[in-house]
Design a protein around this motif. Structure first.
Motif, mmCIF file in Angstrom:
data_model
loop_
_atom_site.group_PDB
_atom_site.id
_atom_site.type_symbol
_atom_site.label_atom_id
_atom_site.label_comp_id
_atom_site.label_asym_id
_atom_site.label_seq_id
_atom_site.Cartn_x
_atom_site.Cartn_y
_atom_site.Cartn_z
ATOM 1 N N LEU A 1 61.574 54.232 5.293
ATOM 2 C CA LEU A 1 62.339 55.413 4.293
ATOM 3 C C LEU A 1 61.733 56.719 4.980
ATOM 4 O O LEU A 1 62.614 57.566 4.746
ATOM 5 N N MET A 2 60.737 56.890 5.489
ATOM 6 C CA MET A 2 60.385 57.810 6.346
ATOM 7 C C MET A 2 61.489 58.278 7.434
ATOM 8 O O MET A 2 61.836 59.084 7.725
ATOM 9 N N LEU A 3 61.671 57.158 8.128
ATOM 10 C CA LEU A 3 62.830 57.280 9.398
ATOM 11 C C LEU A 3 64.247 57.709 9.044
ATOM 12 O O LEU A 3 64.668 58.668 9.514
ATOM 13 N N GLN A 4 64.547 57.113 7.658
ATOM 14 C CA GLN A 4 65.952 57.562 7.188
ATOM 15 C C GLN A 4 65.846 59.000 6.795
ATOM 16 O O GLN A 4 66.843 59.541 7.390
ATOM 17 N N GLN A 5 64.857 59.388 6.362
ATOM 18 C CA GLN A 5 64.805 60.888 5.903
ATOM 19 C C GLN A 5 64.875 61.825 7.163
ATOM 20 O O GLN A 5 65.608 62.707 7.535
ATOM 21 N N THR A 6 64.149 61.265 8.483
ATOM 22 C CA THR A 6 64.212 61.941 9.819
ATOM 23 C C THR A 6 65.347 62.097 10.273
ATOM 24 O O THR A 6 66.079 63.196 10.679
ATOM 25 N N VAL A 7 66.206 60.860 10.419
ATOM 26 C CA VAL A 7 67.427 60.758 11.055
ATOM 27 C C VAL A 7 68.443 61.710 10.527
ATOM 28 O O VAL A 7 69.298 62.323 10.834
ATOM 29 N N LEU A 8 68.619 61.451 9.035
ATOM 30 C CA LEU A 8 69.512 62.208 8.216
ATOM 31 C C LEU A 8 69.355 63.666 8.521
ATOM 32 O O LEU A 8 70.325 64.248 8.394
ATOM 33 N N SER A 9 68.309 64.074 8.406
ATOM 34 C CA SER A 9 67.940 65.590 8.536
ATOM 35 C C SER A 9 68.504 66.087 9.817
ATOM 36 O O SER A 9 69.156 67.239 10.108
ATOM 37 N N TYR A 10 68.170 65.221 10.833
ATOM 38 C CA TYR A 10 68.818 65.580 12.243
ATOM 39 C C TYR A 10 70.418 65.728 12.222
ATOM 40 O O TYR A 10 71.159 66.706 12.764
ATOM 41 N N ILE A 11 71.043 64.651 11.472
ATOM 42 C CA ILE A 11 72.524 64.499 11.440
ATOM 43 C C ILE A 11 72.966 65.697 10.733
ATOM 44 O O ILE A 11 74.005 66.309 11.301
ATOM 45 N N ALA A 12 72.406 65.927 9.490
ATOM 46 C CA ALA A 12 72.787 67.141 8.634
ATOM 47 C C ALA A 12 72.764 68.450 9.217
ATOM 48 O O ALA A 12 73.439 69.543 8.927
ATOM 49 N N ALA A 13 71.692 68.664 10.242
ATOM 50 C CA ALA A 13 71.449 69.875 11.033
ATOM 51 C C ALA A 13 72.402 70.082 12.131
ATOM 52 O O ALA A 13 72.272 70.916 12.724
ATOM 53 N N GLY A 14 73.336 69.211 12.231
ATOM 54 C CA GLY A 14 74.292 69.311 13.261
ATOM 55 C C GLY A 14 74.156 68.346 14.619
ATOM 56 O O GLY A 14 74.965 68.440 15.438
ATOM 57 N N TRP A 15 73.075 67.769 14.822
ATOM 58 C CA TRP A 15 72.763 66.945 15.985
ATOM 59 C C TRP A 15 73.951 65.894 16.070
ATOM 60 O O TRP A 15 73.959 65.008 14.921
ATOM 61 N N PRO A 16 74.496 65.737 17.012
ATOM 62 C CA PRO A 16 75.700 64.644 17.327
ATOM 63 C C PRO A 16 74.934 63.344 17.145
ATOM 64 O O PRO A 16 73.967 62.985 17.710
ATOM 65 N N ARG A 17 75.831 62.372 16.174
ATOM 66 C CA ARG A 17 75.187 61.092 16.058
ATOM 67 C C ARG A 17 74.887 60.298 17.180
ATOM 68 O O ARG A 17 73.984 59.431 17.419
ATOM 69 N N SER A 18 76.096 60.319 18.072
ATOM 70 C CA SER A 18 76.137 59.433 19.212
ATOM 71 C C SER A 18 75.062 59.728 20.303
ATOM 72 O O SER A 18 74.683 59.185 21.152
ATOM 73 N N GLN A 19 74.360 61.082 20.101
ATOM 74 C CA GLN A 19 73.266 61.288 20.989
ATOM 75 C C GLN A 19 71.851 61.132 20.469
ATOM 76 O O GLN A 19 70.864 61.456 20.857
ATOM 77 N N HIS B 1 58.915 61.147 1.108
ATOM 78 C CA HIS B 1 60.367 61.116 1.383
ATOM 79 C C HIS B 1 60.955 61.605 0.091
ATOM 80 O O HIS B 1 60.671 61.240 -0.970
ATOM 81 N N VAL B 2 61.903 62.149 0.205
ATOM 82 C CA VAL B 2 63.009 62.645 -0.902
ATOM 83 C C VAL B 2 63.557 61.146 -1.578
ATOM 84 O O VAL B 2 63.495 60.372 -1.023
ATOM 85 N N GLU B 3 63.838 61.309 -2.930
ATOM 86 C CA GLU B 3 64.178 60.137 -3.584
ATOM 87 C C GLU B 3 65.840 59.906 -2.986
ATOM 88 O O GLU B 3 65.733 58.529 -2.771
ATOM 89 N N ASP B 4 66.573 60.274 -2.823
ATOM 90 C CA ASP B 4 67.871 60.119 -2.171
ATOM 91 C C ASP B 4 68.186 61.106 -1.299
ATOM 92 O O ASP B 4 68.828 62.040 -1.168
ATOM 93 N N PRO B 5 67.996 60.763 0.036
ATOM 94 C CA PRO B 5 68.071 61.604 1.371
ATOM 95 C C PRO B 5 69.580 61.739 1.629
ATOM 96 O O PRO B 5 69.775 62.988 2.117
ATOM 97 N N GLU B 6 70.411 61.025 1.292
ATOM 98 C CA GLU B 6 71.924 61.257 1.731
ATOM 99 C C GLU B 6 72.408 62.401 0.832
ATOM 100 O O GLU B 6 72.992 63.310 1.194
ATOM 101 N N HIS B 7 71.796 62.536 -0.439
ATOM 102 C CA HIS B 7 72.507 63.532 -1.352
ATOM 103 C C HIS B 7 71.746 64.828 -0.985
ATOM 104 O O HIS B 7 71.992 65.842 -0.907
#
Length: 595
Positions: free
Chosen positions: A171-189, A370-376
C-alpha cells in the motif's frame, strides 16, 4: 538342387555348435579387443559376418550376396540410429520443481513467459493500456527546450532510470510509485526492485494482499506500466545499494536515481512559471552533468558523488565515483548491513573529495500513512473516496483534466502534510506502516513477520558494532570525531581485547548485544520540521539550488532512511537519527521485536 545350393546358408548364432563358437571366438580375438556380444545384435557384427561370407562364397550368385550385404548395412545403420535417438532423458535426482505447479494461479500468458528467455529477474511492462492518465501539464513535450538540451548533453538511455526498492507493505509502495508517475516521471524508466526475499512467489501470484511481502506484478507491469526487477534472495540495505550500482554498471549507465518506498513526490503547482517535478529533475541533471565526470571537474576537484532531493529521500548517484580507482571508494560495506552503512559510504565519499549536493525540484513528503484511493488522489480520475461531509464522490473520466492547483491537489497536499507531521511528532508513529500488514502466514517463502522484525534488529545492531570497530567511533560523520581514512581499521584501539561485544556510548551507558532481553537502540530524535514542504532556497532561473553537504548544518543527513526492506531504522521512540548529534534517547527501553 539342394537347399544349400538354392540359397546360401545363413549361420544362426543361436544354433552354432560348440566348435563353431570357439572358432569364431578365436577369430574375433585376433581382430578386436572385445569378444562379440551374443545377446544383442550389432550392426558391426552383421557387417563383419557378411564380409566374411561374401569373401568365402564369392562363387555363388553375385546378386544374392550384394542384396544381403546392402540389406545388412541398411539394417545396421537403422538400429544404430534408433538406439541413439530413443534413449530416455532422465531428470536429475531430487529435481521436482515445476515452474507453475499451483492451482491457485492461471497459466501464464505468452508475454509472461517471454521474459524468461532473456533475464529471469527482469520483467518489463506488459502491452496493455496505461492508467491512470497523467495530466498533460506534467508531461514534458517533445519540443521542450529542457528535454532537447538534455538529449544533446546526457549520453545515456534511459535518461533518468529510477530504482524504488520494495520490502514490505504494498500500500505504501503503490502510493510512492503513483506519485512519481503523476509528477511526470516516465513509467518505462521506473524500476521496482522486489526485495521481499520470497523467491518467485510474487511472480507466480501466490501471496495474498494481507501478506506484508505481497507485490502485484500484473498491476504494476500492466496498468501502471513500470518495470520490476527481482532480487534472487533477500538483500540487506548495503547489498541493495551494491545491486543497484552493479545493475547500472552492467547497463553502461553513468548515473541513476533511487527513492525510498515511504515517500511521496508532488509537483509544486503554486510555483510560477510552473514546471513539473520531473521537468525540474531533468533540468537539474542538465546543470549537473558537465561537472559529473569531465576532465576539468576532476582537475579542479569539483566532481560530485551524490545529489539529494530532500535529503536522501530521492538520490541521484554518479556511478563513475564508485569505479574511480584513484579514489578507491568502491562498494558499500556489506559487513555493515543496515545502520551506519550509509554513514560509512557517504563519509568515505566525502573524505575522498566528492561533494554531496542538495537540490529542490518539488515537494517530497516522508510519510508513514497512505491515502485511501491513491489513483484518484494523484490523478483525479475515477470515483472520489467517500467522506463524512459529502459522501461518495461522483465518478469522472480519467481523461477529464483538472487545472493547476485544483481542489483535489490542495486536499492531497494538506493530507500529506498531516501525514508527515504525524510521523515526526516524537517519532511515535514513524514506522507504523511497517507492521500494518500481518497476514500471509504459511504462504510460500513467507518469513514470520514477528521473527523478521527480531532478526532484522539483531542484524542491524551487529552492524553498529562493526562500524565502531572500523572507524573507532559511532559518530555518523567520523571526521567530526577526528577520524579519517587512515584511521579505518587502525584506530589504535585493540577491539580483540576486553569485551569485544560491548559498545561504549557514553560514560554511564553501555550496550551489550549478548543480553537479548535488554537490547536497546540509542538513536537520535528526529529534528525534521513539522512543515512538509522543503525549505531550501531556490533560484529564480531553474528552480533548483545547490547545497554542499559538509559538516552538518545544511546537510541534515537522513542517516538511515528506508532500508529497502520495509524496515526503516528507528530509535526507542521511533525517531530517525541525524549526523553530528549526540544520542538523546535512553537505553534499554525497547526490546527487539516489541511493538
Amino acid at each position: 538342387m539342394s537347399n544349400s545350393a538354392a540359397w546360401p546358408r545363413w549361420p544362426n548364432r543361436s544354433r552354432l555348435e560348440a566348435s563353431d563358437t570357439s572358432e569364431r571366438k578365436s577369430s574375433y580375438a585376433g581382430k578386436y579387443k572385445h569378444s562379440p556380444r551374443h545377446l544383442k545384435i550389432c550392426w558391426l557384427d552383421i557387417f563383419v559376418e557378411l564380409y566374411e561370407y561374401i569373401t568365402h562364397s564369392f562363387t555363388a550368385r553375385f546378386r544374392y550376396s550384394t542384396v544381403i550385404f546392402l540389406i545388412g548395412i541398411g539394417l545396421g545403420y537403422f538400429i544404430s540410429v534408433y538406439k541413439t535417438t530413443t534413449v530416455p532423458r532422465v531428470a536429475p535426482i531430487g529435481f521436482a520443481h515445476d515452474l507453475y505447479p499451483t492451482p491457485h494461479t492461471k497459466a501464464p500468458s505468452p508475454e509472461f513467459q517471454s521474459t524468461w528467455s532473456e533475464d529471469p529477474y527482469f520483467l518489463p511492462p506488459l502491452s496493455r493500456k496505461r492508467l491512470p492518465v497523467v495530466p498533460s501539464y506534467n508531461i514534458m513535450s517533445t519540443d521542450s527546450k529542457t528535454l532537447l538540451l538534455a538529449n544533446d548533453i546526457v549520453a545515456q538511455s534511459p535518461m533518468t532510470p529510477l530504482f524504488i526498492p520494495f520490502g514490505r507493505n504494498h500500500l505504501m509502495l503503490q502510493q510512492t510509485v503513483l506519485s512519481y508517475i503523476a509528477a511526470g516521471w516516465p513509467r518505462s524508466q521506473i524500476y521496482i526492485i522486489d526485495n521481499t526475499g520470497t523467491m518467485d512467489a510474487n511472480l507466480r501470484g501466490l501471496l495474498s494482499n494481507a501478506n506484508p511481502f505481497h507485490l502485484d506484478y500484473n498491476l504494476y507491469r500492466g496498468r501502471y506500466g513500470v518495470n520490476i526487477i527481482r532480487t534472487p534472495t533477500l538483500f540487506s540495505f548495503a547489498q541493495l545499494q551494491n545491486f543497484m550500482l552493479s545493475t547500472a554498471m552492467n547497463k553502461g549507465w553513468t548515473h541513476f536515481f533511487w527513492s525510498h518506498q515511504d515517500v511521496v513526490a508532488l509537483s509544486d503547482e503554486a510555483r510560477r512559471p510552473y514546471k513539473s517535478f520531473y521537468e525540474n529533475v531533468v533540468s537539474s541533471l542538465v546543470s549537473l552533468y558537465p561537472t559529473m565526470n569531465s576532465a576539468a571537474s576532476k582537475k579542479e576537484g569539483k566532481r560530485w558523488g551524490l545529489v539529494w532531493y530532500s535529503f536522501d529521500h530521492l538520490s541521484l548517484v554518479n556511478v563513475a565515483v564508485s569505479l574511480d580507482t584513484d579514489a578507491n571508494i568502491g562498494a558499500w560495506d556489506t559487513f555493515i548491513p543496515y545502520y551506519h552503512t550509509d554513514c560509512d559510504y557517504y563519509e568515505r565519499m566525502r573524505l575522498n573529495g566528492f561533494s554531496i549536493l542538495e537540490r529542490r525540484v518539488g515537494d517530497i513528503y516522508d510519510v508513514a500513512n497512505h491515502v485511501e484511493d491513491p489513483e484518484h488522489a494523484f490523478f483525479g480520475g475515477g470515483r472520489a473516496p467517500a467522506t463524512k461531509e459529502r459522501g461518495l464522490g461522483k465518478e469522472r473520466p480519467w481523461d477529464e483534466e483538472e487545472k493547476l492547483e485544483s481542489r483535489r491537489y490542495k486536499m492531497l497536499k494538506r493530507e500529506l502534510k498531516g501525514f508527515m507531521k504525524t510521523k515526526n511528532v516524537a517519532g511515535k508513529n514513524r514506522n507504523t506502516w511497517q507492521d500494518e500488514l500481518k497476514g500471509g502466514k504459511g504462504e510460500p517463502w513467507t518469513y514470520d513477520s514477528y521473527g523478521f522484525d527480531n532478526a532484522w534488529w539483531t542484524t542491524a545492531s551487529v552492524g553498529r558494532v562493526i562500524f565502531q570497530k572500523k572507524w573507532g567511533t559511532l559518530e555518523c560523520q567520523p571526521s567530526v570525531a577526528g577520524k579519517g581514512l587512515r584511521r579505518i581499521w587502525n584506530s589504535g584501539e585493540d577491539f580483540r581485547s576486553g569485551r569485544p561485544n560491548t559498545i561504549r556510548y557514553d560514560d554511564d551507558e553501555e550496550y551489550d548485544p549478548d543480553h537479548d532481553d535488554d537490547l536497546g537502540y540509542p538513536y537520535d530524535e528526529d529534528d525534521d520540521d513539522d512543515d512538509a514542504e522543503n525549505d531550501f532556497p531556490s533560484s529564480e532561473d531553474d528552480g533548483v539550488h545547490d547545497m554542499e553537504w559538509d559538516s552538518g548544518e545544511s546537510g541534515n543527513l537522513n542517516a538511515w532512511g528506508d532500508t529497502g526492506l520495509g524496515m526503516e531504522p528507528k530509535s526507542h521512540d521511533g525517531s530517525k537519527s541525524q549526523p553530528g548529534i549526540p544520542s538523546k534517547a535512553s537505553l534499554n527501553k525497547r526490546a527487539v521485536g516489541s511493538n
